[in-house]
Design a protein around this motif. Structure first.
Motif, short mmCIF file in Angstrom:
data_model
loop_
_atom_site.label_atom_id
_atom_site.label_comp_id
_atom_site.label_asym_id
_atom_site.label_seq_id
_atom_site.Cartn_x
_atom_site.Cartn_y
_atom_site.Cartn_z
N SER A 155 1.04 6.71 -6.82
CA SER A 155 -0.05 7.65 -7.10
C SER A 155 0.48 9.09 -7.14
CB SER A 155 -1.13 7.51 -6.02
OG SER A 155 -2.20 8.39 -6.27
N SER B 96 0.82 -1.20 0.00
CA SER B 96 0.00 0.00 0.00
C SER B 96 0.86 1.26 0.00
CB SER B 96 -0.92 0.00 1.22
OG SER B 96 -1.76 -1.12 1.21
N SER C 274 0.73 0.40 -10.33
CA SER C 274 1.22 0.42 -8.95
C SER C 274 0.32 1.28 -8.07
CB SER C 274 2.65 0.95 -8.92
OG SER C 274 3.52 0.11 -9.64
N HIS D 125 -2.79 1.70 -8.27
CA HIS D 125 -4.04 0.99 -8.00
C HIS D 125 -3.81 -0.38 -7.36
CE1 HIS D 125 -7.12 3.62 -9.88
NE2 HIS D 125 -6.07 4.07 -10.58
N GLY D 126 -2.56 -0.64 -6.97
CA GLY D 126 -2.27 -1.90 -6.30
C GLY D 126 -2.42 -3.11 -7.17
N ALA E 104 1.92 1.87 -3.39
CA ALA E 104 0.81 2.40 -4.19
C ALA E 104 0.65 3.90 -3.97
CB ALA E 104 -0.49 1.67 -3.84
#
Length: 357
Positions: free
Chosen positions: A178, A171, A245, A247-248, A174
């Protein structure tokens, strides 16, 4: 005699012919005990040379420590609950212990004596030997690798805090992706000379939503990212890895080599874009001379697949996190990554030989 039919084999060490007696039990591979011992010494020598030429074991752990320390700092800035702060601190402490063991093994691989290790660690030689014996260190690092492989799976929580899955390493990566995606889109937008209202008119998106995308408050779906990149005159493919990445989305650990190379190159070019596309000279200076301007141009131009040290230096110079890019690099080099990192050195992109060659 019955049951002792004699046949001949070739000794694996000296290549001489020797008599092999059939019957129960494991077949002999060497003509004598001496040849067997010599073969063992030769294998040990090759393994020792491989260990000395490989990248340091501690380097990757240090890269992961960077991400864990950043997560602790972010939690402190956010005034998270004490339980969460201490959970982060325990992760850092555990990783520091792993790093110390790996660093000692690196030193031992470089022929450092236990007395020298003890002096560096401010311990007695006996304590150093007891704390970091080679077999125990290797087993420890093996367990660490297995644990981190589990943590990298989608939805895996942190070991110290089962209720904090949103703060897992995956996370955190991520969140960083972002922010980089927003930075890349913002750079493309500034270069396009389009106003937010003009972008809104051509995409049917609201000006406020576009502003939130460019500021990093919102991470849109791929059709929106792709449309904005094209409208701004950019290449959507350069943003695909950052989008995945962010959006995981976990890509397969193994790709066909051309696909893996393309993803790595897209990730590096995406980071370059997010950094504002600095010139090679600026990147070289930020890498503290690890990268030459020629190497930077060849890597970003897709001419060369770099070794891990060059990849990590480029990612760091561009403001990224080596730990985030490591899986993409491994996807290219997985055939070489059996126990330790492959030998360093950039690899120029050439077509692999066909099966008929």
């Amino acid at each position: 005699m019955a049951g002792t039919t004699c046949r001949y084999d070739i000794c694996r060490f000296c290549q001489e012919r020797f008599a092999q007696t059939s019957g129960p039990g494991r077949k002999k591979e060497y003509c004598s005990l001496e040849c067997r011992r010599k073969a063992q010494r030769e294998r040990d020598g090759r393994l020792g040379q491989q260990a000395r030429s490989a990248l340091p074991l501690g380097r990757r752990i240090a890269e992961d420590l960077q991400a864990l320390a950043a997560a602790l700092l972010e939690a402190e800035y956010d005034a998270r609950p004490l339980k969460e702060l201490l959970g982060h601190a325990r992760e850092v402490t555990r990783e520091v212990e792993h790093y110390m063991a790996a660093a000692v093994q690196d030193a031992r691989n470089q022929a450092m004596s236990w007395e020298q290790v003890a002096e560096a660690a401010q311990l007695s030689a006996t304590t150093a030997r007891t704390r970091w014996p080679e077999g125990r260190v290797k087993e420890r690092l093996k367990r660490r690798a297995a644990q981190r492989a589990v943590l990298r799976q989608p939805g895996a929580p942190l070991m110290d805090d089962p209720d904090a899955a949103e703060r897992s390493p995956r996370s955190q990566a991520a969140e960083r992706a972002s922010a980089k995606l927003a930075s890349a889109l913002s750079h493309l937008h500034r270069a396009s000379d389009l106003t937010v209202r003009e972008v809104a008119e051509q995409t049917s998106l609201s000006p406020s939503y576009i502003s939130r995308i460019l500021s990093g408050e919102r991470t849109p779906q791929w059709p929106v990212v792709s449309a904005l990149a094209e409208l701004f005159g950019g290449e959507p493919d350069e943003l695909r890895v950052l989008f995945d990445s962010a959006h995981g989305l976990v890509a397969p650990t193994r790709h066909a080599i051309p696909d893996a190379v393309a993803r790595l190159r897209a990730a590096l070019r995406g980071l370059h874009l997010a950094a504002g596309r600095p010139h090679s000279g600026v990147i070289r200076k930020a890498s503290h001379g690890t990268l030459s301007t020629q190497a930077i141009g060849e890597i970003l131009g897709g001419v060369m697949v770099p070794g891990w040290e060059q990849t990590a230096a480029l990612v760091t110079a561009l403001g990224g996190w080596p730990a985030d890019v490591r899986p993409l690099w491994e996807a290219v080099h997985y055939t070489f990554l059996l126990c330790t990192d492959p030998e360093e050195g950039p690899r120029h992109l050439t077509a692999p030989p066909s099966e008929s060659d």
